[in-house]
Motif scaffolding. Structure first.
Motif, PDB file in Angstrom:
ATOM      1  N   THR A  36      -5.895  45.239  25.818  1.00 57.41           N
ATOM      2  CA  THR A  36      -5.979  46.678  25.528  1.00 57.41           C
ATOM      3  C   THR A  36      -7.427  47.013  25.132  1.00 57.41           C
ATOM      4  O   THR A  36      -8.328  46.230  25.365  1.00 57.41           O
ATOM      5  N   GLY A  37      -7.624  48.162  24.520  1.00 56.93           N
ATOM      6  CA  GLY A  37      -8.979  48.579  24.140  1.00 56.93           C
ATOM      7  C   GLY A  37      -9.518  49.585  25.134  1.00 56.93           C
ATOM      8  O   GLY A  37      -8.837  49.946  26.108  1.00 56.93           O
ATOM      9  N   ARG A  38     -10.759  50.023  24.910  1.00 52.64           N
ATOM     10  CA  ARG A  38     -11.357  51.014  25.820  1.00 52.64           C
ATOM     11  C   ARG A  38     -11.741  50.397  27.154  1.00 52.64           C
ATOM     12  O   ARG A  38     -11.589  51.009  28.211  1.00 52.64           O
ATOM     13  N   THR A  39     -12.263  49.162  27.106  1.00 54.04           N
ATOM     14  CA  THR A  39     -12.856  48.571  28.308  1.00 54.04           C
ATOM     15  C   THR A  39     -11.885  48.458  29.490  1.00 54.04           C
ATOM     16  O   THR A  39     -12.265  48.777  30.612  1.00 54.04           O
ATOM     17  N   PRO A  40     -10.623  48.031  29.293  1.00 48.98           N
ATOM     18  CA  PRO A  40      -9.756  47.853  30.476  1.00 48.98           C
ATOM     19  C   PRO A  40      -9.175  49.131  31.069  1.00 48.98           C
ATOM     20  O   PRO A  40      -8.511  49.070  32.098  1.00 48.98           O
ATOM     21  N   LEU A  66      -1.763  40.575  24.857  1.00 46.98           N
ATOM     22  CA  LEU A  66      -2.432  39.749  23.856  1.00 46.98           C
ATOM     23  C   LEU A  66      -1.996  40.047  22.433  1.00 46.98           C
ATOM     24  O   LEU A  66      -1.910  39.139  21.606  1.00 46.98           O
ATOM     25  N   ASP A  67      -1.780  41.341  22.130  1.00 50.40           N
ATOM     26  CA  ASP A  67      -1.632  41.653  20.706  1.00 50.40           C
ATOM     27  C   ASP A  67      -0.917  42.973  20.460  1.00 50.40           C
ATOM     28  O   ASP A  67      -0.690  43.755  21.386  1.00 50.40           O
ATOM     29  N   GLY A 132     -10.950  41.353  26.851  1.00 44.89           N
ATOM     30  CA  GLY A 132     -12.118  42.089  26.393  1.00 44.89           C
ATOM     31  C   GLY A 132     -12.754  41.279  25.272  1.00 44.89           C
ATOM     32  O   GLY A 132     -12.283  40.186  24.947  1.00 44.89           O
ATOM     33  N   ILE A 133     -13.802  41.815  24.694  1.00 47.65           N
ATOM     34  CA  ILE A 133     -14.404  41.128  23.546  1.00 47.65           C
ATOM     35  C   ILE A 133     -14.695  42.167  22.466  1.00 47.65           C
ATOM     36  O   ILE A 133     -15.245  43.233  22.748  1.00 47.65           O
ATOM     37  N   GLY A 134     -14.279  41.848  21.250  1.00 47.22           N
ATOM     38  CA  GLY A 134     -14.525  42.763  20.134  1.00 47.22           C
ATOM     39  C   GLY A 134     -15.921  42.559  19.557  1.00 47.22           C
ATOM     40  O   GLY A 134     -16.568  41.531  19.814  1.00 47.22           O
ATOM     41  N   HIS A 138     -14.107  38.777  18.594  1.00 45.10           N
ATOM     42  CA  HIS A 138     -12.685  38.438  18.741  1.00 45.10           C
ATOM     43  C   HIS A 138     -12.223  38.568  20.192  1.00 45.10           C
ATOM     44  O   HIS A 138     -12.747  39.369  20.956  1.00 45.10           O
ATOM     45  N   GLY A 140      -8.348  38.939  22.075  1.00 44.02           N
ATOM     46  CA  GLY A 140      -7.084  39.384  21.496  1.00 44.02           C
ATOM     47  C   GLY A 140      -7.464  39.936  20.128  1.00 44.02           C
ATOM     48  O   GLY A 140      -8.433  40.686  19.990  1.00 44.02           O
ATOM     49  N   PHE A 141      -6.739  39.532  19.110  1.00 46.08           N
ATOM     50  CA  PHE A 141      -7.176  39.848  17.744  1.00 46.08           C
ATOM     51  C   PHE A 141      -7.494  38.547  16.994  1.00 46.08           C
ATOM     52  O   PHE A 141      -7.305  38.467  15.790  1.00 46.08           O
ATOM     53  N   LYS A 202     -22.243  45.682  23.228  1.00 50.75           N
ATOM     54  CA  LYS A 202     -21.617  44.358  23.415  1.00 50.75           C
ATOM     55  C   LYS A 202     -22.650  43.277  23.762  1.00 50.75           C
ATOM     56  O   LYS A 202     -22.312  42.106  23.847  1.00 50.75           O
TER      57      LYS A 202
HETATM   58  C1  GLP Z   1      -9.359  45.440  20.604  1.00 50.20           C
HETATM   59  C2  GLP Z   1      -8.282  44.493  21.203  1.00 50.20           C
HETATM   60  C3  GLP Z   1      -8.913  43.447  22.039  1.00 50.20           C
HETATM   61  C4  GLP Z   1     -10.039  44.076  22.824  1.00 50.20           C
HETATM   62  C5  GLP Z   1     -11.168  44.398  21.886  1.00 50.20           C
HETATM   63  C6  GLP Z   1     -12.304  45.178  22.507  1.00 50.20           C
HETATM   64  O1  GLP Z   1      -9.209  45.682  19.273  1.00 50.20           O
HETATM   65  N1  GLP Z   1      -7.398  43.894  20.275  1.00 50.20           N
HETATM   66  O2  GLP Z   1      -7.960  42.819  22.862  1.00 50.20           O
HETATM   67  O3  GLP Z   1     -10.525  43.215  23.803  1.00 50.20           O
HETATM   68  O4  GLP Z   1     -10.672  44.964  20.707  1.00 50.20           O
HETATM   69  O5  GLP Z   1     -12.008  46.522  22.617  1.00 50.20           O
HETATM   70  P1  GLP Z   1     -12.861  47.553  23.431  1.00 50.20           P
HETATM   71  O6  GLP Z   1     -12.592  47.285  24.858  1.00 50.20           O
HETATM   72  O7  GLP Z   1     -12.326  48.892  23.000  1.00 50.20           O
HETATM   73  O8  GLP Z   1     -14.286  47.349  23.056  1.00 50.20           O
END
Ligand code: GLP
Length: 249
Positions: A36-40, A66-67, A132-134, A138, A140-141, A202
């Protein structure tokens, strides 16, 4: 590790969606690990588009998310259940019983983690994992810690993660403090991993994850040990890797 550099977000989304669609067409029984998140978001848009235009068939696909945040019911717009159904599942033909997302509103979180881990094992593991990558590094979480958490577990979110994800909520104090996440074992056991990143914010963490020390304080760094990782990222996210390595042609 293969790095695919793309100039913009749309191109990154299209490229990653092509990899996933190809997997679905070649191996229609695949287990997809989803993020999840903005990137996908763009990826899901392209996957829906290809489903509608080219009849990419998801009827035998299974998914493992993932979470999920603890405490948010699936009809809460900020839950990852809601995100996944509204941005993807409601628009393709994945049977509902093939969809797996941790349940964040159970009373017994530990049993839910055990159930989820068992479910991944029953499915035979993940064939293609989208990640994705936080900002904390991170995946997932799986937040920075003293060791890599192997199994599905409940995690206390880092303040930085809460602040970053607050944009989805009315205020930072509404962001849940805990989440259930798949652990490092299931992610690292995936046959293929597609890591996506977009945006200059990022670039530092992406460099540290892919070329820095492998350490649980940057959980994504463990991906350096995975034999089949494809990174699909925008040029601004790859700036530091370009400057400090010769990994990108
Ligand atoms: C979120 C999700 C992750 C995601 C990451 C990046 O909190 N738990 O799975 O990859 O953070 O999010 P974004 O794509 O919004 O930068």
């Amino acid at each position: 590790m293969k790095i695919i550099a793309i100039s913009d977000y749309e191109g990154m989304s299209r490229e990653a969606a092509n990899i996933i669609s190809t997997q679905v067409m070649q191996f229609p029984n695949s287990v997809l690990g989803l993020a999840t998140g903005r990137t996908p978001l763009g990826i899901y848009r392209y996957l829906i588009d290809r489903y509608q235009r080219e009849n990419v068939d998801y009827s035998k696909i299974s998914t493992v998310n993932l979470d999920e945040y603890c405490g948010l019911p699936s009809n809460n717009e900020q839950s990852y259940h809601y995100y996944m159904y509204s941005n993807f599942f409601d628009h393709v033909n994945i049977p509902k019983e093939n969809i797996n997302i941790p349940n964040g509103i159970v009373e017994d979180v530990d049993s839910e983690c055990i159930r989820y881990e068992k479910r991944i094992t029953e499915l035979g593991g993940i064939d293609l994992q989208l990640l994705g990558i936080g900002n904390t590094g991170h995946i997932g979480f799986n937040e920075p810690d003293e060791s890599f958490a192997k199994a599905t577990h409940c995690v206390k979110l880092k303040q930085k993660t809460i602040e970053t994800n607050a944009i989805f909520f009315k205020s930072p104090d509404q962001v849940p403090k805990y989440a259930i996440t798949v652990g490092i074992r299931a992610i690292m056991s995936a046959k293929k991993i597609v890591l996506i990143a977009s945006g200059s914010e990022k670039t530092e963490i992406l460099y540290r994850a892919l070329f820095g020390l492998v350490t649980p304080s940057v959980p994504a760094s463990i991906l350096q040990f995975h034999p089949d990782v494809t990174v699909v990222a925008t040029e601004d996210a790859l700036t530091q890797i370009r400057q400090k390595t010769d990994a990108i042609l």
